[in-house]
Design an enzyme around this catalytic site. Structure first.
Site, PDB file in Angstrom:
ATOM      1  N   ARG A 173       0.833  -1.201   0.000  1.00 36.65           N
ATOM      2  CA  ARG A 173       0.000   0.000   0.000  1.00 36.65           C
ATOM      3  C   ARG A 173       0.863   1.244   0.000  1.00 36.65           C
ATOM      4  O   ARG A 173       2.079   1.176   0.126  1.00 36.65           O
ATOM      5  CB  ARG A 173      -0.940   0.006   1.216  1.00 36.65           C
ATOM      6  CG  ARG A 173      -1.988  -1.103   1.124  1.00 36.65           C
ATOM      7  CD  ARG A 173      -2.775  -1.245   2.410  1.00 36.65           C
ATOM      8  NE  ARG A 173      -3.819  -2.242   2.240  1.00 36.65           N
ATOM      9  CZ  ARG A 173      -3.614  -3.547   2.317  1.00 36.65           C
ATOM     10  NH1 ARG A 173      -2.405  -4.003   2.582  1.00 36.65           N
ATOM     11  NH2 ARG A 173      -4.607  -4.403   2.147  1.00 36.65           N
ATOM     12  N   HIS A 186      -1.515 -13.288   9.028  1.00 33.46           N
ATOM     13  CA  HIS A 186      -2.019 -13.420   7.665  1.00 33.46           C
ATOM     14  C   HIS A 186      -1.465 -14.640   6.951  1.00 33.46           C
ATOM     15  O   HIS A 186      -1.617 -14.762   5.733  1.00 33.46           O
ATOM     16  CB  HIS A 186      -1.712 -12.150   6.864  1.00 33.46           C
ATOM     17  CG  HIS A 186      -2.423 -10.946   7.388  1.00 33.46           C
ATOM     18  ND1 HIS A 186      -1.983  -9.653   7.180  1.00 33.46           N
ATOM     19  CD2 HIS A 186      -3.560 -10.830   8.113  1.00 33.46           C
ATOM     20  CE1 HIS A 186      -2.812  -8.793   7.753  1.00 33.46           C
ATOM     21  NE2 HIS A 186      -3.775  -9.488   8.331  1.00 33.46           N
ATOM     22  N   ASN A 206       7.413   4.036  13.382  1.00 32.13           N
ATOM     23  CA  ASN A 206       7.024   3.978  11.974  1.00 32.13           C
ATOM     24  C   ASN A 206       7.553   5.221  11.260  1.00 32.13           C
ATOM     25  O   ASN A 206       7.720   6.278  11.870  1.00 32.13           O
ATOM     26  CB  ASN A 206       5.500   3.914  11.834  1.00 32.13           C
ATOM     27  CG  ASN A 206       5.054   3.405  10.483  1.00 32.13           C
ATOM     28  OD1 ASN A 206       5.538   2.381  10.006  1.00 32.13           O
ATOM     29  ND2 ASN A 206       4.149   4.118   9.856  1.00 32.13           N
TER      30      ASN A 206
END
Length: 273
Positions: A51, A136, A234
């Site tokens: 993304r 995931h 981040n």
């Protein structure tokens, strides 16, 4: 060194402390701590981001082609596209980077209990993380939709290259990548374990994640809501910064090795007292 990784979340209060040294203090004193990682931990290894600007969902592939509905309706086409996606993801023959190694070191030091990851690249396991929850799934495996048997993904891709749809060697059921596809729910047990860690731990460290993909993105906020200390490391601001106790703006591959050094120094100082 602390000030090198200072940050500004845009919604600071007077009590907010946004340096890596504060995160080191929290880790060195916490009785239980969990780290959750996202794509930003693996990009330095050559895994492309999905993304954001330049992400492969925005440039090379349509995420709708990798949905559970597409798999069910057109498994042949799905697997051909999946082979191409896999080649794009692993074109650089990625290996663990200093961020993965730093998390292993924190676990070895006894200050980190587990790593929860949104990534499917398997690099945490390769680096040596002991307690790992892959929310995931893992792109290195394929799983049978009928009997849940797993095989190396390389075997499934070999079938695709031969013009066949991958089938289970045990029951002939369809194989699918052992990852969570768009439109699928997360497996219950991994997410439940991660949620317990978030609720019960003293410190939750979110690293290299945009914190936009649910339900994984809910875990840091859940940690904060249940009284845990929340740290976000981040490059870019996240919506979760508003409830974090510590927000450090920096690249994971640079910040985490420094964090290890800081924690080691604090633990050594405690032992010398």
């Amino acid at each position: 060194m602390d000030d090198e990784f200072g940050g500004d979340s845009g919604r600071r209060s007077a009590s907010r402390r946004d340096t890596l040294g504060d995160v080191a203090d929290a880790l060195a004193t916490a009785e239980s701590a969990t780290a959750m990682t996202g794509a930003g931990v693996s990009t330095a290894s050559g895994i492309p981001s999905f993304r954001g600007e330049g992400g492969i969902w925005n440039t090379d592939f349509d995420p709708d082609d990798f949905s559970i509905d597409r798999f069910r309706a057109d498994p042949d086409g799905f697997w051909r596209d999946r082979l191409e996606l896999h080649g794009r993801m692993f074109a650089a023959d990625p290996e663990p980077n200093p961020a993965h190694d730093a998390l292993v070191r924190l676990e070895e030091m006894g200050v980190l209990d587990a790593v929860v990851t949104q990534n499917t690249d398997g690099l945490h396991k390769e680096a040596g993380t002991g307690r790992l929850i892959e929310l995931h799934g893992n792109a290195a495996r394929a799983a049978c939709v009928e009997c849940d048997a797993t095989v190396p993904a390389a075997e499934a891709f070999e079938a695709v290259r031969g013009g066949e749809t991958p089938r289970c060697p045990a029951c002939e059921g369809l194989m699918k990548p052992d990852v969570v596809l768009f439109g699928e729910e997360l497996p219950y047990h991994p997410f439940d374990a991660a949620r317990r860690m978030a609720r019960e731990g003293d410190l939750f460290l979110a690293v290299g994640s945009s914190l936009t993909v649910e339900p994984a993105a809910s875990l840091p906020e859940e940690a904060s809501r249940f009284g845990g200390e929340l740290a976000v490391v981040n490059l870019d601001a996240t919506e979760t910064d508003r409830v974090a106790h510590h927000v450090v703006r920096g690249d994971a591959t640079e910040a985490l090795p420094v964090l290890v050094e800081m924690v080691e120094a604090r633990l050594a100082a405690k032992r010398s007292v």
